[in-house]
Design a protein around this motif. Structure first.
Motif, PDB file in Angstrom:
ATOM      1  N   ARG A 435      48.260   8.041  15.036  1.00 61.58           N
ATOM      2  CA  ARG A 435      48.585   7.181  14.006  1.00 61.58           C
ATOM      3  C   ARG A 435      47.214   6.315  13.493  1.00 61.58           C
ATOM      4  N   VAL A 436      46.630   5.997  14.436  1.00 62.80           N
ATOM      5  CA  VAL A 436      45.467   5.551  14.060  1.00 62.80           C
ATOM      6  C   VAL A 436      44.380   6.248  13.311  1.00 62.80           C
ATOM      7  N   TYR A 437      44.444   7.449  13.638  1.00 62.11           N
ATOM      8  CA  TYR A 437      43.465   8.705  13.135  1.00 62.11           C
ATOM      9  C   TYR A 437      44.114   8.792  11.724  1.00 62.11           C
ATOM     10  N   LEU A 438      45.549   9.066  11.580  1.00 64.86           N
ATOM     11  CA  LEU A 438      45.875   9.209  10.143  1.00 64.86           C
ATOM     12  C   LEU A 438      45.633   8.090   9.418  1.00 64.86           C
ATOM     13  N   ARG A 439      45.886   7.022   9.722  1.00 65.30           N
ATOM     14  CA  ARG A 439      45.644   5.812   8.904  1.00 65.30           C
ATOM     15  C   ARG A 439      44.180   5.764   8.396  1.00 65.30           C
ATOM     16  N   HIS A 440      43.436   5.979   9.186  1.00 63.86           N
ATOM     17  CA  HIS A 440      42.002   6.113   8.809  1.00 63.86           C
ATOM     18  C   HIS A 440      41.679   7.146   7.652  1.00 63.86           C
ATOM     19  N   VAL A 441      42.129   8.418   7.860  1.00 66.39           N
ATOM     20  CA  VAL A 441      41.740   9.625   7.313  1.00 66.39           C
ATOM     21  C   VAL A 441      42.558   9.793   6.140  1.00 66.39           C
ATOM     22  N   GLN A 442      44.001   9.605   6.198  1.00 65.61           N
ATOM     23  CA  GLN A 442      44.758   9.777   4.948  1.00 65.61           C
ATOM     24  C   GLN A 442      45.047   8.650   4.301  1.00 65.61           C
ATOM     25  N   LEU A 443      45.159   7.222   4.835  1.00 64.05           N
ATOM     26  CA  LEU A 443      45.785   6.401   3.984  1.00 64.05           C
ATOM     27  C   LEU A 443      44.646   5.384   3.512  1.00 64.05           C
ATOM     28  N   ASP A 444      43.588   4.794   4.564  1.00 64.42           N
ATOM     29  CA  ASP A 444      42.667   3.935   4.164  1.00 64.42           C
ATOM     30  C   ASP A 444      41.437   4.557   3.746  1.00 64.42           C
ATOM     31  N   LEU A 445      41.366   5.935   3.905  1.00 65.69           N
ATOM     32  CA  LEU A 445      40.054   6.560   3.522  1.00 65.69           C
ATOM     33  C   LEU A 445      38.735   6.092   4.309  1.00 65.69           C
ATOM     34  N   THR A 446      38.894   5.460   5.451  1.00 65.67           N
ATOM     35  CA  THR A 446      37.971   4.636   6.372  1.00 65.67           C
ATOM     36  C   THR A 446      37.428   5.643   7.520  1.00 65.67           C
ATOM     37  N   ALA A 447      36.278   5.356   7.957  1.00 63.42           N
ATOM     38  CA  ALA A 447      35.921   5.837   9.166  1.00 63.42           C
ATOM     39  C   ALA A 447      36.254   5.258  10.535  1.00 63.42           C
ATOM     40  N   PRO A 448      37.020   5.701  11.385  1.00 65.21           N
ATOM     41  CA  PRO A 448      37.092   5.047  12.607  1.00 65.21           C
ATOM     42  C   PRO A 448      35.947   4.597  13.406  1.00 65.21           C
ATOM     43  N   GLY A 449      36.086   3.542  13.965  1.00 69.97           N
ATOM     44  CA  GLY A 449      34.948   2.993  14.684  1.00 69.97           C
ATOM     45  C   GLY A 449      35.208   2.965  16.295  1.00 69.97           C
ATOM     46  N   LEU A 450      34.065   2.617  17.122  1.00 68.09           N
ATOM     47  CA  LEU A 450      34.306   2.568  18.445  1.00 68.09           C
ATOM     48  C   LEU A 450      35.513   1.680  18.866  1.00 68.09           C
ATOM     49  N   ALA A 451      35.683   0.559  18.228  1.00 67.30           N
ATOM     50  CA  ALA A 451      36.776  -0.253  18.550  1.00 67.30           C
ATOM     51  C   ALA A 451      38.210   0.430  18.550  1.00 67.30           C
ATOM     52  N   ASP A 452      38.256   1.695  17.774  1.00 68.38           N
ATOM     53  CA  ASP A 452      39.577   2.423  17.664  1.00 68.38           C
ATOM     54  C   ASP A 452      39.803   3.229  18.773  1.00 68.38           C
ATOM     55  N   LEU A 453      38.962   3.126  19.777  1.00 67.36           N
ATOM     56  CA  LEU A 453      39.050   4.371  20.810  1.00 67.36           C
ATOM     57  C   LEU A 453      39.292   3.343  22.145  1.00 67.36           C
ATOM     58  N   PRO A 454      40.048   3.832  22.924  1.00 67.03           N
ATOM     59  CA  PRO A 454      40.579   3.435  24.321  1.00 67.03           C
ATOM     60  C   PRO A 454      39.167   3.301  25.045  1.00 67.03           C
ATOM     61  N   PRO A 455      39.292   2.271  26.151  1.00 66.66           N
ATOM     62  CA  PRO A 455      37.773   2.030  26.763  1.00 66.66           C
ATOM     63  C   PRO A 455      37.121   3.125  27.554  1.00 66.66           C
ATOM     64  N   ALA A 456      37.874   3.872  28.077  1.00 70.69           N
ATOM     65  CA  ALA A 456      37.170   5.320  28.807  1.00 70.69           C
ATOM     66  C   ALA A 456      36.540   6.155  27.833  1.00 70.69           C
ATOM     67  N   ARG A 458      35.528   5.063  24.969  1.00 75.76           N
ATOM     68  CA  ARG A 458      34.413   4.600  24.233  1.00 75.76           C
ATOM     69  C   ARG A 458      33.130   4.609  25.082  1.00 75.76           C
ATOM     70  N   ALA A 459      33.394   4.533  26.516  1.00 73.57           N
ATOM     71  CA  ALA A 459      32.291   4.906  27.220  1.00 73.57           C
ATOM     72  C   ALA A 459      31.765   6.172  27.278  1.00 73.57           C
ATOM     73  N   GLU A 460      32.473   7.216  27.229  1.00 79.51           N
ATOM     74  CA  GLU A 460      32.281   8.600  26.964  1.00 79.51           C
ATOM     75  C   GLU A 460      31.312   8.760  25.852  1.00 79.51           C
ATOM     76  N   VAL A 461      31.887   8.262  24.681  1.00 81.34           N
ATOM     77  CA  VAL A 461      31.068   8.724  23.531  1.00 81.34           C
ATOM     78  C   VAL A 461      29.863   8.074  23.649  1.00 81.34           C
ATOM     79  N   THR A 462      29.486   6.717  24.348  1.00 81.27           N
ATOM     80  CA  THR A 462      28.316   6.012  23.992  1.00 81.27           C
ATOM     81  C   THR A 462      27.343   6.481  25.454  1.00 81.27           C
ATOM     82  N   THR A 463      27.847   7.485  26.189  1.00 82.70           N
ATOM     83  CA  THR A 463      27.079   8.005  27.206  1.00 82.70           C
ATOM     84  C   THR A 463      25.966   9.014  26.310  1.00 82.70           C
TER      85      THR A 463
END
Ligand SMILES: Cc1cc2nc3c(=O)[nH]c(=O)nc-3n(C[C@H](O)[C@H](O)[C@H](O)COP(=O)(O)OP(=O)(O)OC[C@H]3O[C@@H](n4cnc5c(N)ncnc54)[C@H](O)[C@@H]3O)c2cc1C
Length: 488
Positions: A435-456, A458-463
Motif C-alpha cells: 500500500r505504501v508503494y501504491l500510494r507513492h506511485v499511483q496516488l500521490d505521484l511521489t518517490a518513496p524515501g528511506l523512511a518508507d522502508l523497514p529498518p533491515a 534500510r540498512a541493506e540499501v545504504t550498504t
C-alpha cells in the motif's frame, strides 16, 4: 454553495476577468481544460484537427472513432488513482459519464490474491483508478463538453498559424488568436496549446517572430508492443507493471471485460523489434505464466500494436527569465510528456489544467505578461516535481536496461532507485508495504524515501555496493527473452 454535482459553485459574476479562450486540441487535457474554464464562466472554443465526432457506446468508440491526431488513441491506458481523485472533486460529471459508459473503479489491489493484499482494508478504495479504454474516456469528456454552456468544440478545424502583435513594452509577440486551415481567424484573449506530445507549437511561435521555447528531452525512449483481449474473468484482471532485465510487462484492465498486455523495451533493443510479429509476441508471453494463463482464458481483439512512447520531454515558454511569447500557454503533454508505462500523462495534464483555471482566477488573461510569469511559476512549483519524479524513474530504468543489454549491472550512486527497487520487491510479501508503494506511485505521484522502508531493508540499501534490481523472482532473463523471440 454546492452545485448539483457537489462542487463548490463559483458565481460567474464573481470570477475575475471573464475571457474568450481558445483551446487547441480536444484530447483528454484539452477537454478537461475547456470544461474547467467554461465552468468558471469563460467563453471557451476548442479547435480540433480531427474531423470525426464520438458516436455510440464503448464498442463503437473503441473500434470506429478515427483519431489520427492522437497516435496512442487505441493503445492501452489506465487512469491512475491520482486522476480519479482529482476528477471526483473537479469534474465529477465526466467521471459519472465514464462510469455510465462502463469505466470501472479498479486498482492494483483488486487484481491481486488476498494472501498478497491481506484482504480489503479501509482506505483501499482511495488507491483505485479508473479502468477504461482510452476512446471511452475521451468519449465521456466529449459528451459532457457537448452539453456544457459556454463551451464549443469545433472538430475538423486544424490550426495552421498564430496571430500576434509585438507588445509595446518589450516587443515580445503577444498572441491574440489563431488561423485555421480555411484561413479563418479565431480571436481570443488567451490561446491554450493542448496539441499533445507532438504539438507543432515550436514552429507556430517561430512564425510570429518569437524565440524558440526551451526544451529538455531525454536521449532514449521506450517502445510498446501491445495487444487487447476480452475475457469473462475481468474481475481477476490486474493493473500491474513488472520490470525484468530488459523488458517490462504491463497488464491494464479496461471496460466491458477488456484488458491489455504490453511489452515495454528500449528503443535501441534491436532483437526485441521482432515482438511486432504476433507469433513472436505470443511466444514471449509464455515467459510470464500468470499473464499467459489470463491470456489463455481470453479472446484477442487486436493484433500487436506498436508505438514508441517518445522521449520524456518538458517545454518552457520562459527563457532567460522572460516569456518568448505571451497570450499563449501550454497544458498537458505539450508541456510535459512522460513514459507511458507509469500511466501518468492524464494525471499530470489534469493537475495542470486545474492550475491554469486557478491562475486565471488570480490573473486576468488580458494581463498577458503577468499571466505568462504567474502560470510558469505555478507550473514550476506544482507540476515540475511530478515530472521530475517520473523522468528520474525513467532515467534509472533506462540506465538499468542499457546495462543489462551489455551484460552489466546498474549501480546508481543516487539511492532513490535502490529504495524504489527494494520497495518494489518487498511489496509482494508485505501488504502494508504494497500500500505504501501504491500510494507513492499511483496516488500521490511521489518517490518513496528511506523512511518508507523497514529498518533491515534500510540498512541493506545504504550498504556500499548494494544492488537489488527489483526484478520478481523467476525471470525472464535477457537470455530467455532472446530465446523466446528466436534471436539468441
Ligand atoms: C502508448 C501510450 C500509452 C499511454 N498510456 C497512458 C495511461 O495508461 N495513462 C495515462 O494517464 N496516460 C497515458 N498516456 C499518456 C496520454 O495518452 C497523454 O498524456 C494524453 O493523451 C495527453 O492529452 P493531451 O490532451 O495533452 O494531448 P492529446 O490527447 O495528444 O491531444 C492532442 C490533440 O490535439 C490535436 N491537434 C494536434 N495538432 C493540432 C492542430 N494543428 N490543430 C488542432 N488540433 C490539433 C490532436 O488531434 C489531438 O486531438 C499514454 C501515452 C502513450 C503514448
Amino acid at each position: 454553495m454546492l452545485d448539483e454535482h457537489g462542487r463548490a459553485e463559483v458565481p460567474r459574476a464573481e470570477v475575475f476577468g471573464m475571457a474568450r479562450i481558445t483551446v487547441l486540441g480536444a484530447g483528454h487535457n484539452g477537454l478537461a481544460t475547456a470544461l474547467l474554464l467554461a465552468g468558471d464562466g469563460h467563453e471557451v472554443t476548442v479547435l480540433e484537427r480531427d474531423r470525426a465526432a464520438p458516436e455510440g457506446g464503448p464498442e463503437r468508440l473503441s473500434t470506429g472513432w478515427e483519431r489520427p491526431g492522437v497516435s496512442q488513441f487505441h493503445l492501452p491506458h489506465y487512469m491512475l488513482a491520482n486522476w480519479r481523485r482529482r476528477m471526483a472533486s473537479e469534474l465529477p460529471e465526466v467521471l459519472g459519464e465514464l462510469e455510465g459508459m462502463g469505466g470501472r473503479r479498479l486498482g492494483t489491489l483488486d487484481g491481486l490474491p488476498a494472501h498478497v493484499t491481506g484482504g480489503f482494508r479501509a482506505g483501499d478504495e482511495e488507491l483505485r483508478g479508473v479502468a477504461a479504454r482510452r476512446p471511452v474516456v475521451e468519449g465521456a469528456f466529449a459528451a459532457v463538453a457537448a452539453r456544457t454552456p459556454g463551451l464549443t468544440v469545433r472538430r475538423g478545424t486544424k490550426v495552421m498559424a498564430l496571430v500576434a502583435g509585438p507588445r509595446s513594452s518589450d516587443g515580445v509577440p503577444d498572441v491574440t488568436g489563431v488561423v485555421t486551415q480555411d484561413g479563418e481567424v479565431v480571436e481570443s484573449e488567451l490561446v491554450v496549446d493542448a496539441m499533445g506530445r507532438r504539438t507543432p507549437i515550436d514552429a507556430l511561435v517561430r512564425t510570429v517572430g518569437a524565440r524558440p521555447p526551451r526544451l529538455w528531452r531525454e536521449r532514449l525512449a521506450f517502445v510498446y508492443y501491445c495487444r487487447h483481449f476480452r475475457t469473462d474473468q475481468a474481475a481477476a484482471t490486474p493493473v500491474l507493471r513488472t520490470n525484468h532485465e530488459t523488458v517490462s510487462l504491463l497488464a491494464f484492465v479496461a471496460d466491458s471485460g477488456t484488458f491489455s498486455l504490453s511489452f515495454v523495451v528500449a528503443s535501441n533493443d534491436r532483437p526485441a523489434r521482432e515482438l511486432r510479429d504476433v507469433d513472436v509476441w505470443e511466444r514471449a508471453l509464455t515467459l510470464f505464466p500468470a499473464a499467459e494463463r489470463l491470456r489463455a482464458a481470453s479472446e484477442p481483439i487486436s493484433g500487436v500494436q506498436v508505438m514508441s512512447g517518445a522521449e520524456d520531454q518538458r517545454r518552457s515558454f520562459i527563457v532567460d527569465g522572460n516569456p518568448v511569447v505571451t497570450g499563449l500557454v501550454p497544458v498537458g503533454d505539450s508541456y510535459a510528456r512522460t513514459n507511458p508505462s507509469l500511466g501518468r500523462g492524464t494525471s499530470i495534464g489534469l493537475a495542470h489544467a486545474c492550475l491554469l483555471r486557478d491562475t486565471l482566477r488570480e490573473v486576468e488573461p488580458r494581463r498577458s505578461e503577468a499571466l505568462a510569469h504567474r502560470f510558469a511559476e505555478a507550473t514550476e512549483s506544482a507540476i515540475d516535481p511530478i515530472y521530475h519524479v517520473t523522468a528520474d524513474y525513467d532515467r534509472h530504468r533506462m540506465a538499468q536496461v542499457q546495462a543489462e543489454l551489455i551484460g552489466d549491472t546498474y549501480r546508481p550512486a543516487d539511492p532513490s532507485w535502490s529504495v524504489l527497487c527494494m520497495l518494489d520487491s518487498l511489496k509482494a510479501k508485505d501488504a502494508d508495504l504494497l500500500r505504501v508503494y501504491l500510494r507513492h506511485v499511483q496516488l500521490d505521484l511521489t518517490a518513496p524515501g528511506l523512511a518508507d522502508l523497514p529498518p533491515a531493508a534500510r540498512a541493506e540499501v545504504t550498504t556500499p555496493g548494494h544492488v537489488r534490481p527489483g526484478y520478481p523472482p523467476g525471470g525472464p532473463t535477457r537470455a530467455e527473452l532472446l530465446a523466446a523471440i528466436g534471436a539468441d
